[in-house]
Each structure stands twice: as C-alpha cells, then as structure tokens.
Design a protein around this motif. Sequence first.
Motif, PDB file in Angstrom:
ATOM      1  N   VAL A  36       0.843  -1.196   0.000  1.00 54.50           N
ATOM      2  CA  VAL A  36       0.000   0.000   0.000  1.00 54.50           C
ATOM      3  C   VAL A  36       0.881   1.250   0.000  1.00 54.50           C
ATOM      4  O   VAL A  36       2.082   1.174   0.265  1.00 54.50           O
ATOM      5  CB  VAL A  36      -0.956   0.007   1.214  1.00 54.50           C
ATOM      6  N   PRO A  37       0.307   2.425  -0.300  1.00 53.91           N
ATOM      7  CA  PRO A  37       1.108   3.648  -0.332  1.00 53.91           C
ATOM      8  C   PRO A  37       1.895   3.863   0.954  1.00 53.91           C
ATOM      9  O   PRO A  37       1.386   3.663   2.058  1.00 53.91           O
ATOM     10  CB  PRO A  37       0.051   4.739  -0.532  1.00 53.91           C
ATOM     11  N   GLU A  38       3.147   4.273   0.811  1.00 52.79           N
ATOM     12  CA  GLU A  38       4.034   4.400   1.959  1.00 52.79           C
ATOM     13  C   GLU A  38       3.516   5.397   2.980  1.00 52.79           C
ATOM     14  O   GLU A  38       3.760   5.255   4.183  1.00 52.79           O
ATOM     15  CB  GLU A  38       5.438   4.792   1.510  1.00 52.79           C
ATOM     16  N   GLU A  39       2.776   6.430   2.536  1.00 50.18           N
ATOM     17  CA  GLU A  39       2.261   7.426   3.477  1.00 50.18           C
ATOM     18  C   GLU A  39       1.185   6.849   4.391  1.00 50.18           C
ATOM     19  O   GLU A  39       0.937   7.366   5.478  1.00 50.18           O
ATOM     20  CB  GLU A  39       1.681   8.624   2.712  1.00 50.18           C
ATOM     21  N   ILE A  40       0.531   5.770   3.951  1.00 45.86           N
ATOM     22  CA  ILE A  40      -0.512   5.134   4.764  1.00 45.86           C
ATOM     23  C   ILE A  40       0.102   4.027   5.613  1.00 45.86           C
ATOM     24  O   ILE A  40      -0.006   4.041   6.829  1.00 45.86           O
ATOM     25  CB  ILE A  40      -1.642   4.606   3.859  1.00 45.86           C
ATOM     26  N   GLY A  41       0.707   3.058   4.993  1.00 43.48           N
ATOM     27  CA  GLY A  41       1.451   2.026   5.725  1.00 43.48           C
ATOM     28  C   GLY A  41       0.607   0.951   6.355  1.00 43.48           C
ATOM     29  O   GLY A  41       0.913  -0.232   6.250  1.00 43.48           O
ATOM     30  N   SER A  42      -0.471   1.323   7.052  1.00 43.32           N
ATOM     31  CA  SER A  42      -1.372   0.391   7.719  1.00 43.32           C
ATOM     32  C   SER A  42      -2.649   1.150   8.066  1.00 43.32           C
ATOM     33  O   SER A  42      -2.773   2.346   7.751  1.00 43.32           O
ATOM     34  CB  SER A  42      -0.728  -0.174   8.992  1.00 43.32           C
ATOM     35  N   VAL A  43      -3.572   0.487   8.737  1.00 45.90           N
ATOM     36  CA  VAL A  43      -4.794   1.199   9.134  1.00 45.90           C
ATOM     37  C   VAL A  43      -4.491   2.349  10.088  1.00 45.90           C
ATOM     38  O   VAL A  43      -5.271   3.294  10.191  1.00 45.90           O
ATOM     39  CB  VAL A  43      -5.833   0.247   9.775  1.00 45.90           C
ATOM     40  N   ALA A  44      -3.354   2.289  10.761  1.00 43.36           N
ATOM     41  CA  ALA A  44      -2.977   3.391  11.660  1.00 43.36           C
ATOM     42  C   ALA A  44      -2.694   4.671  10.887  1.00 43.36           C
ATOM     43  O   ALA A  44      -2.745   5.769  11.463  1.00 43.36           O
ATOM     44  CB  ALA A  44      -1.753   3.002  12.494  1.00 43.36           C
ATOM     45  N   GLY A  45      -2.415   4.570   9.594  1.00 45.39           N
ATOM     46  CA  GLY A  45      -2.051   5.735   8.792  1.00 45.39           C
ATOM     47  C   GLY A  45      -3.159   6.261   7.904  1.00 45.39           C
ATOM     48  O   GLY A  45      -2.881   6.991   6.942  1.00 45.39           O
ATOM     49  N   LEU A  46      -4.411   5.940   8.214  1.00 46.85           N
ATOM     50  CA  LEU A  46      -5.519   6.347   7.351  1.00 46.85           C
ATOM     51  C   LEU A  46      -5.729   7.858   7.304  1.00 46.85           C
ATOM     52  O   LEU A  46      -6.372   8.365   6.378  1.00 46.85           O
ATOM     53  CB  LEU A  46      -6.813   5.655   7.790  1.00 46.85           C
ATOM     54  N   ASP A  47      -5.176   8.583   8.273  1.00 50.15           N
ATOM     55  CA  ASP A  47      -5.308  10.047   8.220  1.00 50.15           C
ATOM     56  C   ASP A  47      -4.667  10.626   6.962  1.00 50.15           C
ATOM     57  O   ASP A  47      -5.097  11.679   6.469  1.00 50.15           O
ATOM     58  CB  ASP A  47      -4.686  10.693   9.461  1.00 50.15           C
ATOM     59  N   ALA A  48      -3.650   9.946   6.433  1.00 51.51           N
ATOM     60  CA  ALA A  48      -3.019  10.440   5.209  1.00 51.51           C
ATOM     61  C   ALA A  48      -4.018  10.457   4.055  1.00 51.51           C
ATOM     62  O   ALA A  48      -4.025  11.378   3.228  1.00 51.51           O
ATOM     63  CB  ALA A  48      -1.805   9.582   4.846  1.00 51.51           C
ATOM     64  N   LEU A  49      -4.871   9.451   3.998  1.00 50.32           N
ATOM     65  CA  LEU A  49      -5.904   9.412   2.964  1.00 50.32           C
ATOM     66  C   LEU A  49      -6.970  10.467   3.229  1.00 50.32           C
ATOM     67  O   LEU A  49      -7.392  11.178   2.302  1.00 50.32           O
ATOM     68  CB  LEU A  49      -6.533   8.021   2.913  1.00 50.32           C
ATOM     69  N   ARG A  50      -7.393  10.586   4.472  1.00 49.12           N
ATOM     70  CA  ARG A  50      -8.394  11.610   4.795  1.00 49.12           C
ATOM     71  C   ARG A  50      -7.881  13.002   4.411  1.00 49.12           C
ATOM     72  O   ARG A  50      -8.606  13.806   3.826  1.00 49.12           O
ATOM     73  CB  ARG A  50      -8.729  11.567   6.279  1.00 49.12           C
ATOM     74  N   GLU A  51      -6.646  13.278   4.751  1.00 46.42           N
ATOM     75  CA  GLU A  51      -6.075  14.596   4.448  1.00 46.42           C
ATOM     76  C   GLU A  51      -5.995  14.837   2.940  1.00 46.42           C
ATOM     77  O   GLU A  51      -6.275  15.952   2.463  1.00 46.42           O
ATOM     78  CB  GLU A  51      -4.686  14.714   5.080  1.00 46.42           C
ATOM     79  N   ALA A  52      -5.650  13.807   2.186  1.00 48.54           N
ATOM     80  CA  ALA A  52      -5.580  13.952   0.734  1.00 48.54           C
ATOM     81  C   ALA A  52      -6.956  14.259   0.160  1.00 48.54           C
ATOM     82  O   ALA A  52      -7.090  15.076  -0.767  1.00 48.54           O
ATOM     83  CB  ALA A  52      -5.007  12.680   0.108  1.00 48.54           C
ATOM     84  N   MET A  53      -7.992  13.637   0.706  1.00 45.89           N
ATOM     85  CA  MET A  53      -9.350  13.866   0.216  1.00 45.89           C
ATOM     86  C   MET A  53      -9.827  15.274   0.554  1.00 45.89           C
ATOM     87  O   MET A  53     -10.432  15.957  -0.280  1.00 45.89           O
ATOM     88  CB  MET A  53     -10.287  12.817   0.810  1.00 45.89           C
ATOM     89  N   VAL A  54      -9.548  15.726   1.778  1.00 45.41           N
ATOM     90  CA  VAL A  54      -9.955  17.073   2.179  1.00 45.41           C
ATOM     91  C   VAL A  54      -9.214  18.117   1.351  1.00 45.41           C
ATOM     92  O   VAL A  54      -9.800  19.093   0.854  1.00 45.41           O
ATOM     93  CB  VAL A  54      -9.709  17.278   3.683  1.00 45.41           C
ATOM     94  N   THR A  55      -7.913  17.914   1.177  1.00 45.37           N
ATOM     95  CA  THR A  55      -7.123  18.841   0.374  1.00 45.37           C
ATOM     96  C   THR A  55      -7.642  18.917  -1.056  1.00 45.37           C
ATOM     97  O   THR A  55      -7.639  19.983  -1.688  1.00 45.37           O
ATOM     98  CB  THR A  55      -5.644  18.419   0.380  1.00 45.37           C
ATOM     99  N   HIS A  56      -8.120  17.807  -1.551  1.00 43.22           N
ATOM    100  CA  HIS A  56      -8.641  17.754  -2.914  1.00 43.22           C
ATOM    101  C   HIS A  56      -9.992  18.470  -3.044  1.00 43.22           C
ATOM    102  O   HIS A  56     -10.416  18.769  -4.160  1.00 43.22           O
ATOM    103  CB  HIS A  56      -8.785  16.290  -3.342  1.00 43.22           C
ATOM    104  N   GLY A  57     -10.657  18.705  -1.899  1.00 44.29           N
ATOM    105  CA  GLY A  57     -11.908  19.443  -1.936  1.00 44.29           C
ATOM    106  C   GLY A  57     -13.155  18.651  -1.621  1.00 44.29           C
ATOM    107  O   GLY A  57     -14.274  19.165  -1.762  1.00 44.29           O
ATOM    108  N   TYR A  58     -13.018  17.404  -1.165  1.00 44.18           N
ATOM    109  CA  TYR A  58     -14.199  16.633  -0.786  1.00 44.18           C
ATOM    110  C   TYR A  58     -14.807  17.218   0.485  1.00 44.18           C
ATOM    111  O   TYR A  58     -14.109  17.422   1.477  1.00 44.18           O
ATOM    112  CB  TYR A  58     -13.830  15.169  -0.548  1.00 44.18           C
TER     113      TYR A  58
END
Length: 352
Positions: A300-322
């Motif tokens: 999986v993407p290195e910024e996520i790494g595991s379920v502990a790193g899901l904030d990286a995905l949340r931040e990417a979505m918010v930054t994108h404008g969701y």
Amino acid sequence: MTQPIFDGHNDCLLKLYRGGPGAGARYRGGMPGHVDLPKAKAGGFAGGFYAMFVPDEGPMDWSVMRNAQYDLPLPPRVAQDAARAVVVEQAAILKELHDHGDLTICTDATTLRDAIDQGQQAAIMHLEGAEAIDPELQFLDTLYDLGLRSLGPVWSRPTIFGHGVPFRYPSDGDTGPGLTEAGFRLVERCAQMGIIVDLSHLNVAGFHDVATTGVPLVATHSNAHAICPHARNLTDDQLRMIGRTNGMVGLNFASAFLRPDGQMLPQGALEWMVRHLDHMIELAGEDHVGFGSDFDGAVVPEEIGSVAGLDALREAMVTHGYDDALMGKLCAGNWIALCERVWKPAPRITVT
C-alpha cells in the motif's frame, strides 16, 4: 471529527491463520502487518469485509509486479476438502475475535450501523474464492449460518463457478469465459439469501454474466482501468454498470492497481488514490464508491502504511476538496447503504 473508515476488503484473517495458535492475542496486542486492534484504534478504522481466503500450495513470485510488464501464471484449482478446512479455521478465528469483543460480526444492516456509530469495530464475513463450496451449495448454507454475508465466486484462479482475471499488466479483464452453470446457480442462490456477490477478481465475461441475474454489481476492491490499465481494474463500462445497478466499488489501496505504470511499489501511489476516486465517482456516482483497501494482502502507499495511517488518505481527500457529506459517503455510508439494499432473511430453498 474524524470520519471512521469502513473498508470493503482486508486479508487479516489469512495473516492470523498463518500465524498459528494465539490469533486473538496477536490481534489485540499488535503484530506486523496492516490490521490489528491497536492500529485500528489509532487510525479510526471502523472495520470492514474480513476475507476468508485459501492460499496456494506454492508461492507466487509477486516481485515480478515491479517490472514494466508482467503476467503471473495463475495457480491451479484448489481441492474442495482442503479449501473447506482452511475456511472453517479462518471463520473460527473471526468468531473468536467476536466472542472476545474485539469486533462485532455483522449479519444485518442495523447491527453494522450501530457498531460503527458506537466505535466498535464492525466485521462482515466474506469468502474470497468459493473453492470450499460444493456444487449443490450445501456448504453455502453452513457458512451463512456462521455469519457469511459476502462472497466472490473466484479469486484469480479458476473455480467450478467461474474464471478470474490474471495479475497482468498491461491488460484488460477480457481474458476468457465467465460463469459456469454452477456459477449461475451460486449467484442466484446468493440473491435469494441476501449475500453480496463480489466481482473484483471475476473477468469481464463473468461480470456481464452476473449482470444478467439482476443483482447489484459490487467490486469490493478494484480501481479504474482508465488510469491504471491492469487486468484487475474496471473499465468505464463496468463502472457505469455498477452505478446503474445500485452496486458498489471499493478503492483498492494496492499500489500496482493505483499507479499508471502498474508497479507494486509504495512510492508515489497516494497521489493517484484521489484520481481513481474522482474517476469512479464520475462514472458510478458518489453513492456507489467507497474503499476496499486489500490491507494485509498488498503493498500500500508508503504514506498510509497500515490502518494506523488512514489520516493520510483523509487529508488527501480534504485537500482535494471533498466536503463532509461526500467524505461520509465514501468513508462508510455507502457500504452501509449497500448492505441495507442487499441483506435480507434467507429462505431455505433446495437447489436442484
């Protein structure tokens, strides 16, 4: 408030099964890999589809998926008795976690929604590849009684029910025949019982065969072929069909299905996750897209790494404008709504 993420696919049970006795203690105490209880709490992981999967006898050389092109040979079919023994053990591991209160096995939509709302990890028992099920479908009833509410007729290797797609890049999923006669019976029986039919590993012919049965088309962990031309990814036509049938597609976190070059490398994969989401939302609709990570089954993407790193995905979505409403749908709401549409009490019907 952090949006809890409910996920369409993980392979945590396979990891626990391979680790031998003491699965519950390892899950509670933390262990190598992507999913365990401490990591889930740290990452706001609300649970997901816990796959029971029968591994191959011989290892596959996944390293070739770092090449510019590849086509992994598919392993042969797995014998029913051997598959059944593995599935029973993995179902027992999930029940152990449920009985200890580590998670809740959800067999109806109300229980699923309540568990997520209360911060309790929710689990849907899923079968990835139906090798353990007999042609008469008697073992399907047994699994349903144990809590099964989702299954894929195939993993990538063939079964008596149909044919899967290879791990091939570049390629599409039009790789051979689809459902067998037994496969049609399996899908129709699942429709009668209210079991989700997962098409993520099924080839294009099989996908269209399932569409003729009238069930919602669901790919729990697949991405957009238009962005990454891998055989495991869905064409634009398939994504539109998912939307038209009130189905679901879950974004797969596997880097080889995210990156346009198809390489199973963790670097540079996160930036493509939102692009896949955008494409799937455009074609299937924002009510029919969620996540299907493939945690513990992929790089999986290195910024996520595991379920502990899901904030990286949340931040990417918010930054994108969701916005919050769309985030709520993608993170959990759409999977809950799908279960509300599909799950129902199972009549006892004799299949002849």
